[in-house]
Design a protein around this motif. Structure first.
Motif, PDB file in Angstrom:
ATOM      1  N   UNK A 227       0.823  -1.203   0.000  1.00 42.60           N
ATOM      2  CA  UNK A 227       0.000   0.000   0.000  1.00 42.60           C
ATOM      3  C   UNK A 227       0.863   1.262   0.000  1.00 42.60           C
ATOM      4  N   UNK A 228       2.045   1.179   0.595  1.00 42.34           N
ATOM      5  CA  UNK A 228       2.904   2.361   0.755  1.00 42.34           C
ATOM      6  C   UNK A 228       3.642   2.755  -0.517  1.00 42.34           C
ATOM      7  N   UNK A 229       3.552   1.954  -1.579  1.00 37.78           N
ATOM      8  CA  UNK A 229       4.339   2.232  -2.786  1.00 37.78           C
ATOM      9  C   UNK A 229       3.585   3.089  -3.798  1.00 37.78           C
ATOM     10  N   UNK A 230       2.873   4.074  -3.319  1.00 37.00           N
ATOM     11  CA  UNK A 230       2.105   4.943  -4.203  1.00 37.00           C
ATOM     12  C   UNK A 230       2.925   5.558  -5.324  1.00 37.00           C
ATOM     13  N   UNK A 231       4.125   6.109  -5.050  1.00 36.26           N
ATOM     14  CA  UNK A 231       4.934   6.700  -6.125  1.00 36.26           C
ATOM     15  C   UNK A 231       5.300   5.699  -7.223  1.00 36.26           C
ATOM     16  N   UNK A 232       5.490   4.439  -6.850  1.00 39.58           N
ATOM     17  CA  UNK A 232       5.807   3.418  -7.854  1.00 39.58           C
ATOM     18  C   UNK A 232       4.632   3.219  -8.798  1.00 39.58           C
TER      19      UNK A 232
END
Length: 427
Positions: free
Chosen positions: A56-61
């Motif tokens: 969930x934390x990999x929004x920029x990817x």
């Protein structure tokens, strides 16, 4: 300043669009950090990406992936990726599953759809051991790669004789999208010279994962030339030798930062060039039984209760080969019979590549392993252990990579076999 070809310069100038220009600029900046003077073509048929998990934390990817997809800047090669993080067949309680699905890997389905649009090989292309025959992504000697998965990079460089630097995640995709990678380090002849000579002088065949750990922690990112293994591995890259080197290399890469090793008389470049691969002034390291034991005894134990009964066992980090699965099945059967048991005493998960799993289950050993109570899965044990509710569990493994990156406790294969066949009550 890096020297670019006319085609590379045109891409940088925007001939193929703004997004491709940014990709090229990223690769140039990355290469210049390491002193690369040029870019060279990626020549392998397939690429391999390390980022396989929908955190969930990999929004920029995900935003980056969307930008590439919208611009049509997709991978120039089909690619495989590291293992999936989830498998409902692997033991997990209600709260652990809730964390997995709602708070950790909630974007998994969304991310896998992005991977398909970018060039995923197929639905079975999820393994850290993409180079296994059953997975179909085995580069040839001399091919230039754009990979990042450390255990795959060191295997491709060392056992297959391909050429690849230890790239970071996303940079592996950038190289594949552009079709170029910076020329430095392990892509160069000079960068592949050994700066350490390691002499193995043990009285018995050293455990692959332990020997790799000892060497990795000593030489760190340097290139070792290893002598003395021919007593046990011979001079041909048989299935057994390749399985040994797979696990050995993964430990050198995770306990240190090795991207290439040479095994005297066995790996391709060592067979061709021999001692000519050793750089002038190379350091020497002698490994005997006492040195192996010293390193093993100094592994930190981070369990809250050092005497806790194991609740879970993982075997297969990196993923097990077909021969390893068959060998483990026979050893389990013998161990259980000697202990008077029918099933393993500790919940045990063997992890392997999807293609290997299909081949194994279609053969005679599949049912035999299932009868021991072992679960066969294709997940990444590291991703399982990253769950904050799984980390505190007393988990055991024979993988030095898993030990290094998680709270799992390391045992040699012989010690681990005893744990899972002799412990607990009779069944």
């Amino acid at each position: 300043m890096m020297k670019l070809t006319d085609e590379q310069q045109r891409i940088l100038d925007g001939e193929k669009g703004e997004t491709m220009a940014k990709v090229m600029k990223t690769l140039i900046m990355y290469g210049e950090i390491f002193g690369a003077e040029k870019l060279v073509p990626v020549t392998s048929r397939y690429n391999h990406l390390v980022t396989s998990f929908g955190l969930k934390a990999l929004g920029p990817v995900y935003d980056l992936m969307d930008q590439l997809i919208r611009a049509g800047a997709v991978s120039g090669q089909k690619f495989s990726v590291d293992p999936r993080p989830l498998d409902p067949n692997v033991p997990a309680n209600f709260l652990q599953n809730l964390v997995f699905k709602k708070f950790m890997y909630s974007k998994q389905a969304f991310y896998e759809d992005q991977l398909r649009q970018l060039g995923l090989m197929d639905e079975d292309a999820f393994s850290c051991a993409c180079y296994l025959d059953e997975q179909g992504n085995r580069p040839a000697k001399g091919e230039v790669l754009s990979w990042a998965e450390s255990s795959a990079v060191v295997y491709a460089n060392s056992v297959l004789g391909a050429r690849c630097n230890r790239n970071s995640g996303i940079m592996d995709l950038m190289g594949s999208v552009a079709g170029y990678v910076p020329y430095f380090g392990l892509l160069t002849d000079e960068g592949r010279k050994a700066t350490w000579v390691v002499r193995v002088q043990t009285t018995r065949k050293p455990e692959a994962q332990l020997l790799g750990s000892v060497i990795g922690m000593k030489v760190m990112e340097d290139v070792p030339y290893v002598m003395g293994l021919d007593r046990w591995l011979g001079n041909e890259l048989t299935d057994a030798a390749c399985a040994y080197l797979k696990d050995f290399g993964a430990a050198t890469a995770s306990n240190g930062a090795v991207g290439l090793y040479h095994i005297d008389g066995l790996t391709p470049e060592a067979k061709e060039q021999g001692a000519a691969l050793i750089a002038p002034g190379a350091k020497e390291y002698i490994i005997d039984d006492a040195e192996l034991q010293r390193v093993k005894d100094n592994y930190p134990l981070v369990w809250k209760d050092a005497n806790a009964k194991p609740k879970l066992c993982f075997v297969g980090c990196p993923h097990l080969s077909l021969q390893q699965l068959e060998d483990w099945t026979r050893r389990l059967e013998e161990g259980l019979q000697a202990a008077g048991r029918k099933k393993v005493a500790v919940p045990t998960v063997f992890t392997t590549a999807p293609g290997v799993k299909k081949a194994f289950e279609a053969g005679p050993y599949g049912a035999r392993l299932a009868a021991t109570g072992v679960i066969l899965s294709c997940i990444c044990p590291l991703m399982y252990m990253n769950n904050p509710l799984c980390g505190p569990m007393p988990v055991i493994t024979c993988s030095n990579k898993l030990r290094t990156y998680t709270t799992a406790r390391y045992y040699t294969e012989e010690e681990l076999l005893a744990q899972i066949t002799k412990g607990g009550s009779r069944q």
